[in-house]
Design an enzyme around this catalytic site. Structure first.
Site, PDB file in Angstrom:
ATOM      1  N   GLU A  13      62.913  -6.290 -43.501  1.00 44.12           N
ATOM      2  CA  GLU A  13      63.878  -6.748 -44.486  1.00 44.12           C
ATOM      3  C   GLU A  13      63.603  -8.187 -44.897  1.00 44.12           C
ATOM      4  OE1 GLU A  13      67.809  -6.276 -42.984  1.00 44.12           O
ATOM      5  OE2 GLU A  13      67.517  -4.151 -42.485  1.00 44.12           O
ATOM      6  N   CYS A  37      64.821 -15.671 -47.059  1.00 45.90           N
ATOM      7  CA  CYS A  37      64.712 -15.458 -45.619  1.00 45.90           C
ATOM      8  C   CYS A  37      63.688 -14.364 -45.384  1.00 45.90           C
ATOM      9  CB  CYS A  37      66.076 -15.063 -45.056  1.00 45.90           C
ATOM     10  SG  CYS A  37      66.083 -14.776 -43.278  1.00 45.90           S
ATOM     11  N   CYS A  63      61.557  -6.959 -33.062  1.00 43.32           N
ATOM     12  CA  CYS A  63      61.456  -8.202 -32.305  1.00 43.32           C
ATOM     13  C   CYS A  63      61.372  -7.874 -30.823  1.00 43.32           C
ATOM     14  CB  CYS A  63      62.674  -9.098 -32.575  1.00 43.32           C
ATOM     15  SG  CYS A  63      62.554 -10.721 -31.773  1.00 43.32           S
ATOM     16  N   CYS A  87      67.480 -10.377 -28.011  1.00 45.77           N
ATOM     17  CA  CYS A  87      68.735 -11.128 -27.958  1.00 45.77           C
ATOM     18  C   CYS A  87      69.888 -10.140 -28.095  1.00 45.77           C
ATOM     19  CB  CYS A  87      68.782 -12.167 -29.075  1.00 45.77           C
ATOM     20  SG  CYS A  87      67.527 -13.457 -28.912  1.00 45.77           S
ATOM     21  N   CYS A 123      71.829  -9.299 -31.568  1.00 43.23           N
ATOM     22  CA  CYS A 123      70.990  -9.180 -32.765  1.00 43.23           C
ATOM     23  C   CYS A 123      70.712  -7.721 -33.112  1.00 43.23           C
ATOM     24  CB  CYS A 123      69.680  -9.921 -32.532  1.00 43.23           C
ATOM     25  SG  CYS A 123      68.548  -9.825 -33.932  1.00 43.23           S
ATOM     26  N   CYS A 145      70.529  -9.576 -41.191  1.00 39.00           N
ATOM     27  CA  CYS A 145      69.198  -9.094 -40.849  1.00 39.00           C
ATOM     28  C   CYS A 145      69.255  -7.847 -39.981  1.00 39.00           C
ATOM     29  CB  CYS A 145      68.430 -10.194 -40.125  1.00 39.00           C
ATOM     30  SG  CYS A 145      66.726  -9.755 -39.785  1.00 39.00           S
TER      31      CYS A 145
END
Length: 378
Positions: free
Chosen positions: A96, A109, A116, A120, A123, A345
């Protein structure tokens, strides 16, 4: 191997790499600057558009090279001006990117990875697992897509993207070489010509890579902190177990000392109801940030399915902000943009092709034992 895969995608080559490319072709090095301007300033998608290059060289280039952007899968424009895209990368996974207008500023962005690896807890991207790093061409391709969304490239017109932030999917410093190369192209006068103050790399705190960054780059820096003490940050941002807050703050100071101008670090702090948004957390954060020239960006948590977290009340947000301001720490609150296009995100992609199988494990845990309050994370 397909014809496309066999060709060099010039979209991701730095000026030096383009010079070497033309050297190997037996051509003059000044061709690199010509092609660089055609690709990044004029938006050329084919070599036939490059009218100041001979037909023979254009034909030669077409045999061995290409200019290929990622495929747009979804494009959504919000009523508030926010623009969001899902774009498909080689291998089938999607990422994205979002463009956020604010007066004369248009901030893009960008993502640096498919998924990832850092997990985290709060997230949406982290819950989808990790697939792979993006190439330099795939990162620059996001900038091209955003610019082109306003119409044909026009280098003499108004700048369509004024700022770029590496705050999308992925940890930029875990894709070090490709991200650094992309920032170089963004700041190159023969490419996009963005100021070093207008290209910002955000990290969750990969300290060795941050120290390496100061040796090769002078982009602006942001840090995803999200907690005022190690105990809580270990839970929210697991990489803190390896590089705790004091080490991260020291690395940020070393980075600033290496710059030849006065800049500050942008500290990002996601406010999560009942987790890190209490007055005591704010007072602890004041003590941490007094060690670092910085400005604080408070980000009210944007809920996503099965996150287990919730957004704080407006009263809690303002109380937290006031404690920071009364301690003379420049503080802003990021207001939600693009709600009607799921602009947070990771919310449009849904699932990446997850090599870690983290998304399956996370969903299974949530189904077996719903999480509540403090035991959830970004």
């Amino acid at each position: 191997m397909t014809e496309s895969a066999a060709k060099v995608n010039l979209l991701g080559l730095s000026p030096k790499q383009l010079e070497s490319f033309f050297d190997e072709m037996g051509e003059k090095r000044f061709r690199a600057t010509q092609v660089l301007k055609w690709i990044h300033q004029l938006g050329a998608s084919s070599f036939d558009e490059m009218t100041n290059i001979s037909k023979a060289l254009r034909a030669k280039l077409a045999e061995v090279a290409e200019i290929r952007e990622p495929e747009i899968v979804m494009e959504k424009f919000s009523k508030d001006g926010t623009r969001k895209w899902v774009i498909r990368m080689d291998g089938g996974s999607a990422i994205e990117m979002v463009l956020i207008p604010d007066g004369d500023r248009k901030t893009l962005c960008v993502s640096s990875q498919v998924g990832c690896s850092l997990d985290c807890s709060f997230c949406s991207t982290g819950k989808q697992g990790f697939n792979r790093d993006l190439s330099t061409a795939e990162i620059i391709g996001q900038l091209r897509v955003a610019i082109r969304s306003f119409g044909p490239f026009d280098p003499s017109g108004e700048r369509r993207v004024t700022n770029v932030v590496f705050m999308g999917m992925g940890e930029p410093l875990m894709n070090f070489d490709n991200v650094v190369a992309a920032t170089e192209l963004m700041m190159d006068d023969n490419a996009y010509g963005l100021s070093k103050r207008r290209v910002t790399l955000s990290t969750s705190g990969v300290v060795p890579a941050l120290d390496r960054l100061r040796e090769v780059s002078d982009v602006s820096l942001a840090v995803s902190l999200h907690a005022p003490n190690d105990e809580l940050r270990n839970e929210l941002v697991p990489i803190n177990r390896r590089y705790p807050i004091d080490e991260l703050i020291a690395a940020c100071n070393r980075y600033l000392q290496g710059l030849n101008d006065k800049r500050v670090v942008t500290v990002e702090y996601t406010l999560i109801a009942g987790v890190n948004d209490q007055p005591e957390h704010a007072r602890q954060l004041v003590k941490v940030l007094r060690k670092l020239p910085c400005k604080l960006n408070l980000i009210p948590f944007n809920p996503f399915p099965n996150s287990g977290y919730s957004r704080p009340s407006e009263e809690a947000i303002q109380a937290f902000k006031q404690i920071m301001l009364s301690s003379h720490i420049l503080t802003t609150v990021r207001r939600t943009r693009g709600d009607d296009v799921d602009a947070a995100c990771g919310q449009l992609v849904g699932q990446v092709m997850d090599r870690t199988r983290r998304s399956q494990k996370y969903i299974a845990v949530v189904q077996e034992e719903p999480v509540q309050g403090k035991s959830q994370s970004i």
